[in-house]
Design an enzyme around this catalytic site. Sequence first.
Site, PDB file in Angstrom:
ATOM      1  N   SER A 198     -24.330  21.770  48.116  1.00  0.00           N
ATOM      2  CA  SER A 198     -25.713  21.466  47.796  1.00  0.00           C
ATOM      3  C   SER A 198     -26.307  20.515  48.834  1.00  0.00           C
ATOM      4  O   SER A 198     -26.337  20.833  50.018  1.00  0.00           O
ATOM      5  CB  SER A 198     -25.789  20.913  46.370  1.00  0.00           C
ATOM      6  N   ASP A 304     -27.620  31.835  42.264  1.00  0.00           N
ATOM      7  CA  ASP A 304     -27.981  30.420  42.338  1.00  0.00           C
ATOM      8  C   ASP A 304     -29.493  30.294  42.209  1.00  0.00           C
ATOM      9  O   ASP A 304     -30.245  30.683  43.113  1.00  0.00           O
ATOM     10  CB  ASP A 304     -27.505  29.832  43.664  1.00  0.00           C
ATOM     11  N   HIS A 335     -24.979  27.838  40.769  1.00  0.00           N
ATOM     12  CA  HIS A 335     -24.792  26.720  41.703  1.00  0.00           C
ATOM     13  C   HIS A 335     -23.410  26.097  41.465  1.00  0.00           C
ATOM     14  O   HIS A 335     -23.288  25.035  40.840  1.00  0.00           O
ATOM     15  CB  HIS A 335     -25.917  25.711  41.453  1.00  0.00           C
TER      16      HIS A 335
END
Length: 647
Positions: A198, A304, A335
């Site tokens: 991320s 995601d 995610h």
Amino acid sequence: MPTRTRFTIWRTLATAALTLLVAGLLTPVTAQGAARESRPVYSYAQAVREAVWVDTGLDGDGDGRHDRVAVDIVRPREPAAQGRKVPVIMDASPYYSCCGRGNESQRKTYDPAGNVVQMPLFYDNYFVPRGYAVVGVDLAGTNRSDGCVDIGGRSDILSAKAVVDWLNGRARAYTTRTGTTPATAGWTNGRTGMIGKSWDGTIANGVAATGVKGLRTIVPISAISSWYDYYFSQGAPLYDSGPDWLAGYVDSPDARARCAAVQRRLVEEAPRTGDWTSLWTERDYVKDARKVRASVFVVHGLQDLNVRTRHFGRWWDALAKNGVERKIWLSQTGHVDPFDFRRAAWVDTLHRWFDHELLGYDNGIDREPMADVERHPDRWATSTTWPPRGTRSTTLRPTAGTQPGVGSLGLRRGTGTETFTDDPRLGETDWAAGIDTPTPAKAGFATGPLTRELRLSGSSQVTVTATPTAATAHLSAVLVDLGPDTVRDYAAAGEGVTTLTERTCWGESTAGDSACFKETAARTADVGFTVLSRGWADLGTYAEPGKGVPLTPGRRYTITLDLAATDHVVPAGHRLALIVAGTDKDLIDPPADTPTLTVDLARTSARVPFVGGAAAFAAATSGAAGGALGSGPSDGVRVPGATYRIP
């Protein structure tokens, strides 16, 4: 996407020579020849744990002195004692204090001397005994670092780059946050690999895009490639928040008190209109892909909905265009870190990747398939290149049917129009569930049941010509696989995985840093359709993607929507559908008005990357009969409700 790629990381002779040299310097090798795998021969319990503060050369908080970022280091003691130098695995993050890393939200902990006791995640437990140093960097403005968080801007990227420079002897560091005693990195050879999920992976992308010397590879997991694309999709806002909220979320208490000017800029230069500004140019790493020297191992969830797949698609295409060496894993999850959806294979693959890229071992990973793609929960397929050779974009055209809003999808140009009214209460699963029913909020077009499977691989585009009844309008374009399946439930808690109570261990532990983590299992859902790609736009950006303008009701406009990258096989017996609609509930924000839009089908089309191109589509739809499939689940995975997401 390009269909021709080259995955040769080193020439054979150079690899052999480097392998012999580095193996001799870094790890014991057997008498039989050069090592192919680093072994856990060093003591994790006796590892050196230290902290330094690297001078970034910036003064982001305006206090009149250079900002220093905190760098926590865990490295094997034995190589340094023997005069040997080690490579570095580096994770630069804003989350080490505020929020934690990984599935168990681990934070850094420290001993009374200020040295790290627990370094989050398994990297140090596993790789330090194998002859690597693991470095955890607090981004500027977070935890023990000076400066201000600026959401992927100069402060974020250059504070991490400065650490790579220090590891290679080009920057200064000190033993304390405010002192003058210098710290040097004589224990490393400077060969650095950056990794992170991320925001952490985003920093790896950004640092690689500076072209910094010494950064040999990056492993961005669910990472952002352009911060504009995190907050907007062609002018349509994705969240009811901006980068200022995110900065406030991760700022250290000290930073909140001194970073008001940075916060103001994040508000003033990121207008909710979706207009492109210089702030977004600074945070667009795709434009600088030509500078990337490092190899890139991309990992992303195809579902995601936080860092959406447009990010890896645009980044991958730019890297391919510039000849960057690369590898990719694509899962069915949302995610999620690969440690939590394919743990054993991930640790093994990452180990071999770093051994090859940072130690120079000829272990064959460069000759393996470029892509691993999850087809069904825990069932994976590989591709020699990605997208596969023979993938070609094919133009599909919608055609009106006998009922309003229910048409067909094929190769022949359509005629007529379809009309829908934006309904912000509905989204992609509502539209897909009603694909064969006249509904006022969407226009849907589907093939008949396929006679053979059809694979999409890459990024699609949908060009829409529409006439609105209001001054503002948002558009959504969605590709759907219509047919029953069992998929990972990416909208549930865990985004496709369930955390179990059992633990498995990956590396060595100490009393303060366990190498044992909770196991996970796939969380699945039985569905009647699967949304496989999405794209959104503000129709007001029809002329200039970075600048929205009011629309003239009754005037016809044409816009091309970029759909997110995917890799999906539509099985024989299923149908492929294109849906054009307005606001996609919980995925984009609605416009100011509630427009009705009339779509000109003769001027509307989709460019879809099929493996085998138009011939594959024609063969799969040859002889297909119309109509819906038989009984089975009639719904898909429901998008989770609107929330403040953090990358």
